[in-house]
Design an enzyme around this catalytic site. Structure first.
Site, PDB file in Angstrom:
ATOM      1  CE1 TYR A 151      -3.677   1.965   0.489  1.00  0.00           C
ATOM      2  CE2 TYR A 151      -2.535   3.356   2.206  1.00  0.00           C
ATOM      3  CZ  TYR A 151      -3.730   3.105   1.399  1.00  0.00           C
ATOM      4  OH  TYR A 151      -4.529   4.347   1.480  1.00  0.00           O
ATOM      5  CE  LYS A 155      -3.099   5.239  -1.916  1.00  0.00           C
ATOM      6  NZ  LYS A 155      -4.458   5.694  -2.639  1.00  0.00           N
TER       7      LYS A 155
END
Length: 246
Positions: A151, A155
């Site tokens: 994750y 990002k």
């Protein structure tokens, strides 16, 4: 007041519009006068959204599917404002991450943003009327979080994608920025942060002493989409109560 934001005469597209930040953004844009196209993969969410706001145009597609996305978006018409909000999180200890999880997160959180933006920015460029794109990133792009290896990586990639898009699309008066919220109290946010001890550890590092509410993020997105931010391009705007400052 002079900060009233109006999107009258503008057409907006929001991905991940079925729930959470995306849904609230789609509704807020409609309230501000935009014609809104809402994209999400869950038909039931779209049905309830259109019941709540009849002027919204629903598009049901799984953005992880490149061909299906291409087909679904070819007829949406001219779009001035784009919010790339669709995202997913799979939390795993680093040593347990699988190739499938890696691909799923990068496909939705990075590749789909590239793809949707390509499709809509081509139209913006051809029309010559400019536009504004906001990518929904996370404080996790700049700060490591346990069990968020992939994750965080998506990002970080999304923030750099934002900057290169800003660089290349800027000459066509298309601005590209991201918002980088801390934990937001959506269903997805509660999922990752329901453990009180874990939540308290994170919250204690936020100078304002609270997590973000959905409206905090929506208001920043509206600002970046609007002409009130005309000279803001290629920024990653934290909505994190000061977390990244210290």
């Amino acid at each position: 007041s002079s900060m009233e934001i109006s999107f009258a005469g503008k057409r907006a597209l929001v991905t991940g519009a079925g729930k959470g930040i995306g849904r609230a953004t789609a509704l807020a844009l409609a309230r501000c006068g935009a014609k809104v196209v809402a994209v999400t993969r869950t038909q039931a969410d779209l049905n309830s959204l259109v019941q709540e706001c009849a002027s919204i145009t629903p598009v049901c597609v799984d953005l992880a599917d490149w061909e299906a996305t291409e087909a679904a978006l070819q007829d949406v018409g001219p779009i001035d404002l784009l919010v790339n909000n669709a995202g997913c999180a799979i939390l795993k200890p680093f040593l347990e991450v699988t190739p499938d999880q890696f691909d799923q997160l990068f496909n939705v959180n990075v590749k789909a943003v590239l793809h949707v933006s390509q499709i809509l920015a081509r139209g913006m460029k051809a029309r010559g009327s400019g536009g504004s794109i906001v990518n929904v990133s996370s404080q996790a792009s700049q700060c490591a979080v346990r069990d968020h290896a992939v994750y965080c990586a998506t990002k970080g990639a999304l923030d750099m994608l934002t900057k290169v898009m800003a660089l290349e699309l800027g000459p066509y008066k298309i601005r590209v920025n991201s918002v980088n919220p801390t934990v937001v109290m959506t269903d997805m946010g509660r999922l990752g942060w329901s453990d009180p001890k874990k939540a308290q550890t994170m919250m204690s590092r936020i100078p304002l002493g609270q997590f973000a509410e959905v409206d905090d993020v929506v208001n920043s997105i509206l600002f970046l989409l609007s002409d009130k931010s005309n000279m803001t391009n290629g920024v990653t705007l934290p909505v994190d109560g000061g977390f990244l400052a210290c």
